[in-house]
Structure formats: structure tokens, C-alpha cells
Design an enzyme around this catalytic site. Structure first.
Site, mmCIF file in Angstrom:
data_model
loop_
_atom_site.group_PDB
_atom_site.id
_atom_site.type_symbol
_atom_site.label_atom_id
_atom_site.label_comp_id
_atom_site.label_asym_id
_atom_site.label_seq_id
_atom_site.Cartn_x
_atom_site.Cartn_y
_atom_site.Cartn_z
ATOM 1 N N CYS A 130 -1.180 0.643 -2.066
ATOM 2 C CA CYS A 130 -0.926 -0.779 -1.920
ATOM 3 C C CYS A 130 0.445 -0.962 -1.281
ATOM 4 C CB CYS A 130 -0.975 -1.453 -3.280
ATOM 5 S SG CYS A 130 -0.991 -3.230 -3.140
ATOM 6 N N GLN A 153 -3.098 22.246 -5.254
ATOM 7 C CA GLN A 153 -4.534 22.006 -5.478
ATOM 8 C C GLN A 153 -5.375 23.267 -5.355
ATOM 9 O OE1 GLN A 153 -5.841 19.397 -6.707
ATOM 10 N NE2 GLN A 153 -4.236 17.858 -6.421
ATOM 11 N N HIS A 196 -0.165 20.984 -14.514
ATOM 12 C CA HIS A 196 -1.159 20.006 -14.974
ATOM 13 C C HIS A 196 -2.402 19.922 -14.088
ATOM 14 C CE1 HIS A 196 -0.285 16.344 -12.352
ATOM 15 N NE2 HIS A 196 0.760 17.094 -12.089
ATOM 16 N N THR A 247 18.363 24.954 -18.953
ATOM 17 C CA THR A 247 17.629 25.677 -19.990
ATOM 18 C C THR A 247 16.129 25.536 -19.744
ATOM 19 O OG1 THR A 247 19.420 25.306 -21.521
ATOM 20 C CG2 THR A 247 17.293 25.872 -22.492
ATOM 21 N N THR A 260 6.156 18.721 -7.202
ATOM 22 C CA THR A 260 7.076 17.951 -6.356
ATOM 23 C C THR A 260 8.423 18.665 -6.264
ATOM 24 O OG1 THR A 260 5.976 15.927 -7.045
ATOM 25 C CG2 THR A 260 8.162 15.678 -6.084
HETATM 26 N N1 PLP Z 1 1.209 18.556 -3.950
HETATM 27 C C1 PLP Z 1 -0.084 18.240 -4.036
HETATM 28 C C2 PLP Z 1 -1.032 18.725 -2.988
HETATM 29 C C3 PLP Z 1 -0.552 17.473 -5.099
HETATM 30 O O1 PLP Z 1 -1.838 17.149 -5.173
HETATM 31 C C4 PLP Z 1 0.390 17.023 -6.076
HETATM 32 C C5 PLP Z 1 -0.044 16.155 -7.180
HETATM 33 O O2 PLP Z 1 -0.877 15.273 -6.998
HETATM 34 C C6 PLP Z 1 1.729 17.409 -5.947
HETATM 35 C C7 PLP Z 1 2.107 18.172 -4.860
HETATM 36 C C8 PLP Z 1 2.759 17.003 -6.938
HETATM 37 O O3 PLP Z 1 2.699 17.808 -8.089
HETATM 38 P P1 PLP Z 1 3.416 17.351 -9.451
HETATM 39 O O4 PLP Z 1 2.607 16.219 -9.982
HETATM 40 O O5 PLP Z 1 3.367 18.540 -10.347
HETATM 41 O O6 PLP Z 1 4.813 16.969 -9.111
#
Ligand code: PLP
Length: 401
Positions: free
Chosen positions: A327, A181, A203, A239, A74
Site C-alpha cells: 500500500c 527462502q 523463522h 552477547t 535482514t
Molecule cells: N529475504 C527473503 C527472501 C525473505 O523472504 C525474508 C523474509 O520475508 C527476508 C530476507 C527477511 O528475513 P527476516 O524476516 O529474518 O529478517
């Protein structure tokens, strides 16, 4: 008790033990600040550099300093888009797609509302593929940045980002791709493309949460979103999350080793699941493009029932997957991705995303195939829509105009 089955790897993956092991010393013995001049700092600085090189190799970047560590996908998406808008006052338009992650779409919506930025949202077809003619038409000398994902998180559909970037260059626009992804699942070689920026997240590739990176091609003009110290060559102050960075580096190294497995063994599991479900359950179909997609993702729409009910009953059986529904004000809205693909509400409501990883086995597929027909039948017995429905045979990714 049956073993739980985790098929929600596009939401997040299990951190690999080897990743955790690599990280642990960086909480205790190797606690130095990489910016410090003394030995404590220098040792950690060396580990950060090594992690940068591991990531560089995974995405085929030409230089290790093109990698900027961030707090995740994000943040990387936000950094790329906000930076681009600060580069040239004459360029104040964004081009993106209707199926992006909210990390891009909600930022674009916000910029449109608060700063009057023109956002061109390019539509997709019934299989989630981009309308290239609309994309070409939107490109202009006003375009600051194009942000189009490498692969969709809900359907797995892959976009031709290398070609889209070439077109963006023709009008002098920056090209960013959210590859959260795609990284670790499909080969990526950035040096053979003209892509300027790419987002990734730890992650999603068996690394830790809260760490990610933004690739910024050498020579790309960039304005830091976070102001402060000189870390990351002034592109991301604060940092460094050194355990996270070391973990992400290790995850990148392992992802490269497992890539072939992901493309064959994992894809075979996914295909067996799809085939088995389509054979056993009437009126369901796979969404997305059957050819241009990630090896680990399957999104199946079970018509005339709701995804939340399906997930609830699956959860009772110890199976984790997800639906794209959100939702909104008490009513369940089907996913914006499936709606953009014009998939009818009666099908989009019942869409379930199964996403695999290298942790999954044949036994997981067997278990899903064993319980899903009963779950769907049970819910359909309660569905007034199903009573009057045309019980069409199962189909593969129909194209809705
Ligand atoms: N972009 C895509 C295509 C994602 O699938 C996700 C997470 O689901 C994100 C961005 C956001 O990544 P993060 O959870 O590391 O902020």
C-alpha cells in the site's frame, strides 16, 4: 467451526515443538554467557557450538566457524553488502536483481542515494528468470559484491546461484546470496560452490523469530557491521541469543530430516492445489518458472480483481495466504516482483501466494479448492474490468515479453 488453513509459510512458519523444547532450558538452567570462563558459560558455549555444526551440515559448509549467528535474514543481508563495500576502495558497485527482497533492494537504494554507490539492478524475464547477458555485462573490476537470491519469496523461482557466483569470481567480486527462502527447502552444498556469503533465517524453517545466520566462507575478507565485543570471532558483536541459536540449530537438524518430504509430499500438495484452481476458475495463471522453483510455493494471478479483496474473503473462511501488493500512498501497488516480470497490472493486482510447509495436509488443499471458486466469482461480479474482459481459459505461466 472449520479448521484454519495456514498457507503463508513464506511469511513465517510455526515453530516446531521440538525446537521450543530444545530452547527452553537456555532461558533458565542454562542461562550462562557463552563467553564466560566458568562452567555456566562453558555448557552454553558447547550448545552454541553444536548448533553451529547443525547449521553447517544443513548448508554443506566446510567449517563450522563459517557460520555467524545474526538476528535474522535482514541483518545478514545488510551485513554481507555493507561489509563488501568496506573491503576495497576501488570496488564501489553492487549488482543485484529486480526481484530481491526489500532487505537487499532498499539497502541498495539507500546506498545509491546517500553514498553514490552504483547499483546495477538486473532484470528478469516473464517467468522471473535472470537476464544472464545483462548480468555478465554489469560485472566488472568495479564490482564489490553481487547479491542475488537463491529463491524468490513471492514466486519461488530458483536462480542458478552457483553459476552466477563463478562468473562473479572471474572479475574478483564477492558473491552473496539471500537464501532465506531456500534453506531447508532445497539441498544446499556450499563447499561445492564458490559462493562467499549466504543469508538464512530461523523463522522460515520452523525455528524461532529474530535469529538467523550469515555464512562467510573461510578466507573471505569481512568487516563487522556491529562493533563491540569479540563474539562470533569479531564478526557480530553482542552477547549471543543462546536460546535462539539452539532453536535454529534444532530447526536445521529437523529441516534436513524433512527435506525429502518437502520435495515430494509438499510439492504434490502444491501441484494439486494449482491444478485444481486452474481447472475450476477461468482467467487465472501460475506465475514464475514451472520447473525452476521451490517445492512449496505457488503464486497464482486471478485476473481483473484485487488480491486484498481475495485475501479478505479467504480470511473469513479461515484461510491464510498473502499477496505481494504494497500500500503506497493510499493506492495498492502490485508487487515489485510481478511488475519486474512484466505481468500486466490487471493480473498482478490479483496475485495470491500460497506457500506450504510440512504442516500442511490434503485437507488444506481440499478446503481451498472448495471455497476459492466462490470467492473469485463473487469479486468478479463486482469488478467493472471483469465485465468487459476476454475470459481466456486458464494458462500456465505465460511469458510476457
Ligand atoms: N529475504 C527473503 C527472501 C525473505 O523472504 C525474508 C523474509 O520475508 C527476508 C530476507 C527477511 O528475513 P527476516 O524476516 O529474518 O529478517
Amino acid at each position: 467451526m472449520t479448521t484454519p488453513v495456514y498457507l503463508d509459510n513464506n511469511a513465517t512458519t510455526r515453530c516446531d515443538e521440538a525446537v521450543v523444547e530444545a530452547m527452553l532450558p537456555f532461558f533458565t538452567e542454562q542461562f550462562g554467557n557463552p563467553s564466560s570462563m566458568h562452567a555456566f558459560g562453558a555448557r552454553v558455549g558447547g550448545a552454541v557450538k553444536a548448533a553451529r555444526a547443525q547449521l553447517q551440515r544443513l548448508i554443506g559448509a566446510e567449517f563450522d566457524h563459517e557460520i555467524v549467528f545474526t538476528a535474522g535474514g535482514t541483518e545478514s543481508d545488510n551485513m554481507a553488502i555493507l561489509s563488501a563495500l568496506e573491503i576495497d576502495p576501488n570496488r564501489d558497485e553492487i549488482i543485484t536483481s529486480a526481484v530481491e527482497h526489500p532487505a537487499v533492494l532498499s539497502l541498495c537504494g539507500h546506498l545509491e542515494k546517500t553514498r553514490g554507490i552504483k547499483v546495477h539492478v538486473i532484470p528478469v524475464d516473464g517467468q522471473g528468470l535472470l537476464d544472464i547477458a545483462a548480468y555478465r555485462a554489469a560485472l566488472s573490476s568495479k564490482t564489490a559484491i553481487v547479491s542475488i537470491m537463491w529463491a524468490n519469496n513471492e514466486t519461488g523461482t530458483i536462480f542458478p546461484v552457483a553459476e552466477l557466483a563463478e562468473l562473479a569470481k572471474e572479475v574478483g567480486a564477492l558473491f552473496h546470496t539471500d537464501a532465506v527462502q531456500a534453506v531447508g527447502k532445497v539441498p544446499i552444498d556450499l563447499k561445492s560452490t564458490v559462493i562467499d556469503m549466504l543469508s538464512l533465517s530461523g523463522h522460515k524453517l520452523h525455528g524461532p523469530k529474530g535469529i538467523g545466520a550469515l555464512y562467510v566462507r573461510r578466507g573471505t575478507r569481512f568487516r563487522s557491521l556491529i562493533k563491540g565485543g569479540h563474539q562470533e570471532r569479531g564478526r557480530r558483536a553482542g552477547t549471543e541469543n543462546t536460546p535462539g541459536i539452539v532453536g535454529l540449530g534444532k530447526a536445521a537438524e529437523l529441516a534436513a530430516l524433512h527435506m525429502a518430504d518437502e520435495e515430494t509430499r509438499v510439492a504434490a500438495l502444491r501441484d494439486r492445489l494449482e491444478k485444481g484452481l486452474l481447472q475450476r476458475i477461468p482467467a487465472c495463471f501460475v506465475t514464475g518458472n514451472p520447473a525452476e522453483r521451490l517445492p512449496n510455493t505457488s503464486n497464482i494471478a486471478f485476473e481483473y480483481i484485487e488480491g486484498e479483496g481475495i485475501l479478505l474473503l479467504m480470511n473469513r473462511e479461515g484461510i491464510a495466504a498473502s499477496s505481494g501488493s504494497a500500500c503506497t500512498s493510499g493506492s495498492l501497488e502490485p508487487s515489485h516482483v510481478l511488475r519486474a516480470m512484466n505481468i500486466p497490472y490487471t493480473a498482478a493486482h490479483g496475485a495470491i501466494r500460497f506457500s506450504f510447509s510440512r504442516d500442511n495436509t490434503d485437507a488444506d488443499v481440499d478446503r481451498v479448492l472448495e471455497v476459492m471458486p466462490g470467492i473469485i466469482e463473487k469479486l468478479r461480479a463486482l469488478s467493472p474490468f471483469w465485465q468487459g474482459a476476454d475470459k481466456a481459459p486458464a494458462t500456465f505461466a505465460p511469458v510476457y515479453a
